[in-house]
Design an enzyme around this catalytic site. Structure first.
Site, PDB file in Angstrom:
ATOM      1  N   ARG A 169       0.818  -1.214   0.000  1.00  0.00           N
ATOM      2  CA  ARG A 169       0.000   0.000   0.000  1.00  0.00           C
ATOM      3  C   ARG A 169       0.851   1.262   0.000  1.00  0.00           C
ATOM      4  O   ARG A 169       0.623   2.196  -0.742  1.00  0.00           O
ATOM      5  CB  ARG A 169      -0.900   0.012   1.241  1.00  0.00           C
ATOM      6  CG  ARG A 169      -2.313  -0.411   0.949  1.00  0.00           C
ATOM      7  CD  ARG A 169      -3.145  -0.363   2.198  1.00  0.00           C
ATOM      8  NE  ARG A 169      -2.456  -0.986   3.320  1.00  0.00           N
ATOM      9  CZ  ARG A 169      -3.031  -1.767   4.215  1.00  0.00           C
ATOM     10  NH1 ARG A 169      -4.319  -2.017   4.131  1.00  0.00           N
ATOM     11  NH2 ARG A 169      -2.361  -2.286   5.210  1.00  0.00           N
ATOM     12  N   GLU A 209       0.100 -23.714   0.484  1.00  0.00           N
ATOM     13  CA  GLU A 209       0.562 -24.445   1.675  1.00  0.00           C
ATOM     14  C   GLU A 209       0.485 -23.595   2.940  1.00  0.00           C
ATOM     15  O   GLU A 209       0.109 -24.064   4.014  1.00  0.00           O
ATOM     16  CB  GLU A 209       2.009 -24.900   1.452  1.00  0.00           C
ATOM     17  CG  GLU A 209       2.603 -25.680   2.597  1.00  0.00           C
ATOM     18  CD  GLU A 209       1.858 -26.969   2.856  1.00  0.00           C
ATOM     19  OE1 GLU A 209       1.984 -27.918   2.075  1.00  0.00           O
ATOM     20  OE2 GLU A 209       1.128 -27.035   3.871  1.00  0.00           O
ATOM     21  N   VAL A 259      -2.812 -22.984   5.667  1.00  0.00           N
ATOM     22  CA  VAL A 259      -3.266 -23.834   6.769  1.00  0.00           C
ATOM     23  C   VAL A 259      -2.084 -24.174   7.665  1.00  0.00           C
ATOM     24  O   VAL A 259      -1.096 -24.747   7.217  1.00  0.00           O
ATOM     25  CB  VAL A 259      -3.883 -25.155   6.252  1.00  0.00           C
ATOM     26  CG1 VAL A 259      -4.447 -25.964   7.417  1.00  0.00           C
ATOM     27  CG2 VAL A 259      -4.964 -24.893   5.216  1.00  0.00           C
ATOM     28  N   GLY A 271       0.317 -22.483   9.018  1.00  0.00           N
ATOM     29  CA  GLY A 271       1.595 -21.788   8.839  1.00  0.00           C
ATOM     30  C   GLY A 271       2.732 -22.658   8.344  1.00  0.00           C
ATOM     31  O   GLY A 271       2.730 -23.115   7.206  1.00  0.00           O
ATOM     32  N   GLY A 289       0.529  -9.588  21.702  1.00  0.00           N
ATOM     33  CA  GLY A 289       0.481  -9.620  20.237  1.00  0.00           C
ATOM     34  C   GLY A 289       0.033 -10.957  19.676  1.00  0.00           C
ATOM     35  O   GLY A 289       0.144 -11.212  18.484  1.00  0.00           O
ATOM     36  N   GLU A 344      -5.700 -10.367  18.095  1.00  0.00           N
ATOM     37  CA  GLU A 344      -6.033  -9.086  17.469  1.00  0.00           C
ATOM     38  C   GLU A 344      -6.884  -8.254  18.426  1.00  0.00           C
ATOM     39  O   GLU A 344      -7.513  -8.796  19.344  1.00  0.00           O
ATOM     40  CB  GLU A 344      -6.885  -9.334  16.209  1.00  0.00           C
ATOM     41  CG  GLU A 344      -6.261 -10.261  15.202  1.00  0.00           C
ATOM     42  CD  GLU A 344      -5.216  -9.572  14.339  1.00  0.00           C
ATOM     43  OE1 GLU A 344      -5.288  -8.340  14.207  1.00  0.00           O
ATOM     44  OE2 GLU A 344      -4.319 -10.265  13.831  1.00  0.00           O
ATOM     45  N   ASP A 386     -11.503 -18.633  12.038  1.00  0.00           N
ATOM     46  CA  ASP A 386     -10.185 -18.878  11.432  1.00  0.00           C
ATOM     47  C   ASP A 386      -9.933 -20.389  11.326  1.00  0.00           C
ATOM     48  O   ASP A 386      -9.494 -20.893  10.286  1.00  0.00           O
ATOM     49  CB  ASP A 386      -9.110 -18.196  12.289  1.00  0.00           C
ATOM     50  CG  ASP A 386      -7.715 -18.491  11.787  1.00  0.00           C
ATOM     51  OD1 ASP A 386      -7.355 -17.986  10.716  1.00  0.00           O
ATOM     52  OD2 ASP A 386      -6.986 -19.241  12.467  1.00  0.00           O
ATOM     53  N   LYS A 430      -9.529 -22.958   7.789  1.00  0.00           N
ATOM     54  CA  LYS A 430      -8.474 -23.951   7.562  1.00  0.00           C
ATOM     55  C   LYS A 430      -9.067 -25.355   7.462  1.00  0.00           C
ATOM     56  O   LYS A 430      -8.662 -26.157   6.627  1.00  0.00           O
ATOM     57  CB  LYS A 430      -7.449 -23.865   8.692  1.00  0.00           C
ATOM     58  CG  LYS A 430      -6.736 -22.513   8.708  1.00  0.00           C
ATOM     59  CD  LYS A 430      -6.021 -22.272  10.018  1.00  0.00           C
ATOM     60  CE  LYS A 430      -5.368 -20.909  10.061  1.00  0.00           C
ATOM     61  NZ  LYS A 430      -4.886 -20.572  11.411  1.00  0.00           N
TER      62      LYS A 430
HETATM   63  N1  LIG Z   1       1.006 -13.433   9.861  1.00  0.00           N
HETATM   64  C1  LIG Z   1       0.943 -14.745   9.942  1.00  0.00           C
HETATM   65  O1  LIG Z   1       1.477 -15.354  10.849  1.00  0.00           O
HETATM   66  C2  LIG Z   1       0.215 -15.522   8.867  1.00  0.00           C
HETATM   67  C3  LIG Z   1       0.209 -16.936   8.931  1.00  0.00           C
HETATM   68  C4  LIG Z   1      -0.427 -17.665   7.926  1.00  0.00           C
HETATM   69  C5  LIG Z   1      -1.056 -17.010   6.889  1.00  0.00           C
HETATM   70  N2  LIG Z   1      -1.066 -15.628   6.877  1.00  0.00           N
HETATM   71  C6  LIG Z   1      -1.744 -14.969   5.764  1.00  0.00           C
HETATM   72  O2  LIG Z   1      -0.791 -14.217   5.017  1.00  0.00           O
HETATM   73  C7  LIG Z   1      -1.426 -13.071   4.464  1.00  0.00           C
HETATM   74  C8  LIG Z   1      -0.639 -11.829   4.867  1.00  0.00           C
HETATM   75  O3  LIG Z   1      -0.635 -11.719   6.277  1.00  0.00           O
HETATM   76  P1  LIG Z   1       0.360 -10.728   7.060  1.00  0.00           P
HETATM   77  O4  LIG Z   1       0.264 -11.099   8.493  1.00  0.00           O
HETATM   78  O5  LIG Z   1       1.684 -10.712   6.407  1.00  0.00           O
HETATM   79  O6  LIG Z   1      -0.382  -9.327   6.835  1.00  0.00           O
HETATM   80  P2  LIG Z   1       0.201  -7.836   7.070  1.00  0.00           P
HETATM   81  O7  LIG Z   1       1.416  -7.882   7.936  1.00  0.00           O
HETATM   82  O8  LIG Z   1      -0.944  -7.005   7.460  1.00  0.00           O
HETATM   83  O9  LIG Z   1       0.687  -7.410   5.600  1.00  0.00           O
HETATM   84  C9  LIG Z   1      -0.201  -7.129   4.551  1.00  0.00           C
HETATM   85  C10 LIG Z   1       0.580  -6.521   3.414  1.00  0.00           C
HETATM   86  O10 LIG Z   1      -0.298  -6.334   2.314  1.00  0.00           O
HETATM   87  C11 LIG Z   1      -0.177  -5.007   1.841  1.00  0.00           C
HETATM   88  N3  LIG Z   1      -1.475  -4.602   1.297  1.00  0.00           N
HETATM   89  C12 LIG Z   1      -2.667  -4.572   1.927  1.00  0.00           C
HETATM   90  N4  LIG Z   1      -3.617  -4.129   1.104  1.00  0.00           N
HETATM   91  C13 LIG Z   1      -3.015  -3.838  -0.069  1.00  0.00           C
HETATM   92  C14 LIG Z   1      -3.447  -3.320  -1.309  1.00  0.00           C
HETATM   93  N5  LIG Z   1      -4.714  -2.987  -1.503  1.00  0.00           N
HETATM   94  N6  LIG Z   1      -2.538  -3.170  -2.296  1.00  0.00           N
HETATM   95  C15 LIG Z   1      -1.238  -3.489  -2.118  1.00  0.00           C
HETATM   96  N7  LIG Z   1      -0.768  -4.006  -0.964  1.00  0.00           N
HETATM   97  C16 LIG Z   1      -1.643  -4.160   0.047  1.00  0.00           C
HETATM   98  C17 LIG Z   1       0.245  -4.163   3.036  1.00  0.00           C
HETATM   99  O11 LIG Z   1       0.884  -2.998   2.577  1.00  0.00           O
HETATM  100  P3  LIG Z   1       1.582  -1.927   3.604  1.00  0.00           P
HETATM  101  O12 LIG Z   1       2.761  -2.663   4.196  1.00  0.00           O
HETATM  102  O13 LIG Z   1       2.037  -0.807   2.723  1.00  0.00           O
HETATM  103  O14 LIG Z   1       0.552  -1.568   4.598  1.00  0.00           O
HETATM  104  C18 LIG Z   1       1.184  -5.144   3.735  1.00  0.00           C
HETATM  105  O15 LIG Z   1       2.476  -5.047   3.190  1.00  0.00           O
HETATM  106  C19 LIG Z   1      -2.880 -13.108   4.944  1.00  0.00           C
HETATM  107  O16 LIG Z   1      -3.681 -13.741   3.979  1.00  0.00           O
HETATM  108  C20 LIG Z   1      -2.802 -13.974   6.194  1.00  0.00           C
HETATM  109  O17 LIG Z   1      -4.026 -14.639   6.476  1.00  0.00           O
HETATM  110  C21 LIG Z   1      -0.447 -14.893   7.839  1.00  0.00           C
END
Ligand SMILES: NC(=O)c1ccc[n+]([C@@H]2O[C@H](COP(=O)([O-])OP(=O)(O)OC[C@H]3O[C@@H](n4cnc5c(N)ncnc54)[C@H](OP(=O)(O)O)[C@@H]3O)[C@@H](O)[C@H]2O)c1
Length: 436
Positions: free
Chosen positions: A47, A132, A135, A137, A190, A193, A204, A208
């Site tokens: 973003r 992968e 579900v 991680g 942390g 949420e 959630d 999965k």
């Molecule tokens: N975190 C985990 O442990 C985890 C585990 C398993 C799966 N997931 C999945 O992985 C995915 C990402 O999770 P995350 O925790 O990494 O999320 P996050 O930290 O919130 O990162 C989201 C990223 O997407 C970007 N973004 C959001 N909307 C956008 C848009 N409209 N256009 C371009 N970029 C955009 C954000 O940009 P900015 O940086 O500029 O704000 C940020 O870089 C999700 O589907 C989540 O369910 C996460």
């Protein structure tokens, strides 16, 4: 002949995207040797271009619009790590597949809601769709079910798929704290949420489980078919009673084959302390698979976090570099059976029931009679002394019942009758038991 480098575009540079970028860089030589192809990130999107990323992305092509990145001729593979079941994530993944580009995503919400249509599109365009990381991680559960256990008939899959819930339940059990106190602690650390609904109310886990159900049983992906309950109703009294009875309480996603139907449920579950899942505490995830050849197999590991999740994303990228393309959902979409669901009322199993019984003569006998009318019998009945502190002793006696195998509708009918009889002071607490 050396293959041309695989040019990767990543949309989303947050927790997961940032780790994927760093990991691809750090592992570049090894990945090149493992896959026979250099893997190089050429373009990214997020973003806010000005946001410090803790790494230099200046040399990469920047796209303000992830959908434009998805179809760019500067990339051979689109990696979606933005999140969200609708909006840019969905549009960008569709656009990439439509253009015949392979896609890797960690997005369980997208898969759970649109997995069928996306898999169909991927198949039509002969493009890989790999997920992968969506579900559990870092646990390679998708590969395990789809490839590793291809020679088995899976009977049941059950798992701890949400680290937030497992952390809260583990703390409640260890410290005797309430759900609310542990939630606040998890938020402070942390692990939860600010709006915890998605995690603690079971959604959630359901996302999965829907994906695992399709992979395990070859049925259409259908999150609506799942029965979903969260952990808000669990009290320290339940955890203490479970402990005395030899169980722990875990939020499980459970999918099992029952004849031609699938019994898919997300709810707090009592599991014997001797099982692998009972040993799993804190934010860790675990999945147990029961299948005819391997019998029982449990995978335990980190279900979230940037590095662990990036491990799964990079494994998918490596598969694509190797030229591996499986049917995304295990079978071609046209071969997936309709999800014939077993309603939870027909679920059969053991139950834990905690009742606050009014301290009147004959109350417990009357309750037992209501159960006996429906042929429900008990493995144990524990009647505790009423709390007798203070000048005004309680007139309510906690009674804990554990049933033998019972059909859920019979139990619910019996409890409705018990409530109508007026012998209990609060609605009954009911927790399903999985004995293996
Ligand atoms: N975190 C985990 O442990 C985890 C585990 C398993 C799966 N997931 C999945 O992985 C995915 C990402 O999770 P995350 O925790 O990494 O999320 P996050 O930290 O919130 O990162 C989201 C990223 O997407 C970007 N973004 C959001 N909307 C956008 C848009 N409209 N256009 C371009 N970029 C955009 C954000 O940009 P900015 O940086 O500029 O704000 C940020 O870089 C999700 O589907 C989540 O369910 C996460």
């Amino acid at each position: 002949m050396m293959l041309a480098p695989l040019r990767v575009g990543i949309a989303g540079l947050g927790t997961v995207g940032g780790s994927v970028l760093r990991r691809l860089h750090a592992q570049r030589t090894a990945l090149g040797q493992r896959t026979g192809r250099d893997i190089v990130v050429t373009a990214v999107s997020a973003r806010d271009r000005a946001k410090p990323r803790g790494m230099d992305v200046g040399a990469l092509h920047w796209f303000d619009d992830p959908v434009v990145l998805a179809t760019s001729d500067q990339i051979d593979l689109f990696v979606e790590l933005m999140g969200g079941s609708e909006g840019p994530a969905k549009v960008a993944v569709e656009a990439a597949l439509q253009a015949g580009k392979p896609v890797v995503t960690a997005n369980k919400a997208l898969l759970a809601h649109h997995g069928m249509a996306l898999a169909e599109l991927a198949e039509a365009k002969h493009a890989a769709l790999a997920f992968e990381a969506s579900v559990a991680g870092g646990i390679p559960i998708v590969k395990t079910l789809r490839e590793g256990l291809a020679g088995n008939q899976v009977e049941r899959v059950q798992g701890i798929l949400n680290g937030t819930c497992n952390y809260i339940l583990t703390r409640m059990e260890a410290e005797g704290l309430s759900f609310g106190d542990c939630l606040v602690e998890a938020q402070r650390l942390g692990y939860a949420e600010a709006d915890p609904t998605f995690d603690v109310d079971g959604f959630d886990t359901a996302h999965k489980l829907a994906i695992l159900t399709t992979l395990a049983f070859g049925v259409a992906l259908d999150i609506e078919a799942l029965h979903i309950e969260g952990i808000r109703s669990i009290t320290p009294a339940d955890l203490a009673a479970a402990d005395e009875l030899g169980y722990r309480i875990k939020l499980l996603g459970v999918a099992q084959r029952v004849g031609a139907r699938v019994d898919g449920r997300v709810h707090p579950t009592m599991v014997p302390k001797s099982t692998a899942l009972a040993q799993v505490g804190g934010v860790t995830n675990a999945v147990t698979i029961f299948a005819d050849a391997v019998r029982e197999l449990t995978l335990i590991g980190p279900g979230a976090g940037g590095e662990a999740t990036a491990s799964a994303v990079v494994a998918d990228i490596a598969d694509i570099a190797r030229g591996i393309r499986s049917a995304p959902l295990g079978l071609p979409v046209t071969a997936l059976g309709a999800a014939a669901t077993l309603p939870v009322s027909e679920h059969e199993g053991g139950f834990y029931i905690r009742l606050s019984v009014r301290d009147t003569p004959g109350a417990v006998a009357a309750i037992a009679a209501r159960m006996a009318e429906r042929s429900i019998s008990f493995e144990s009945i524990v009647q505790r002394h009423p709390p007798r502190h203070g000048p005004d002793p309680s007139d309510v006696v906690p009674v804990v019942l554990v049933t033998y195998r019972t059909v859920e509708s019979a139990l619910r009918d019996a409890l409705d009758a018990v409530v109508a009889d007026g012998y209990i002071a609060e609605l009954p607490q009911v927790i399903r038991i999985e004995r293996e």
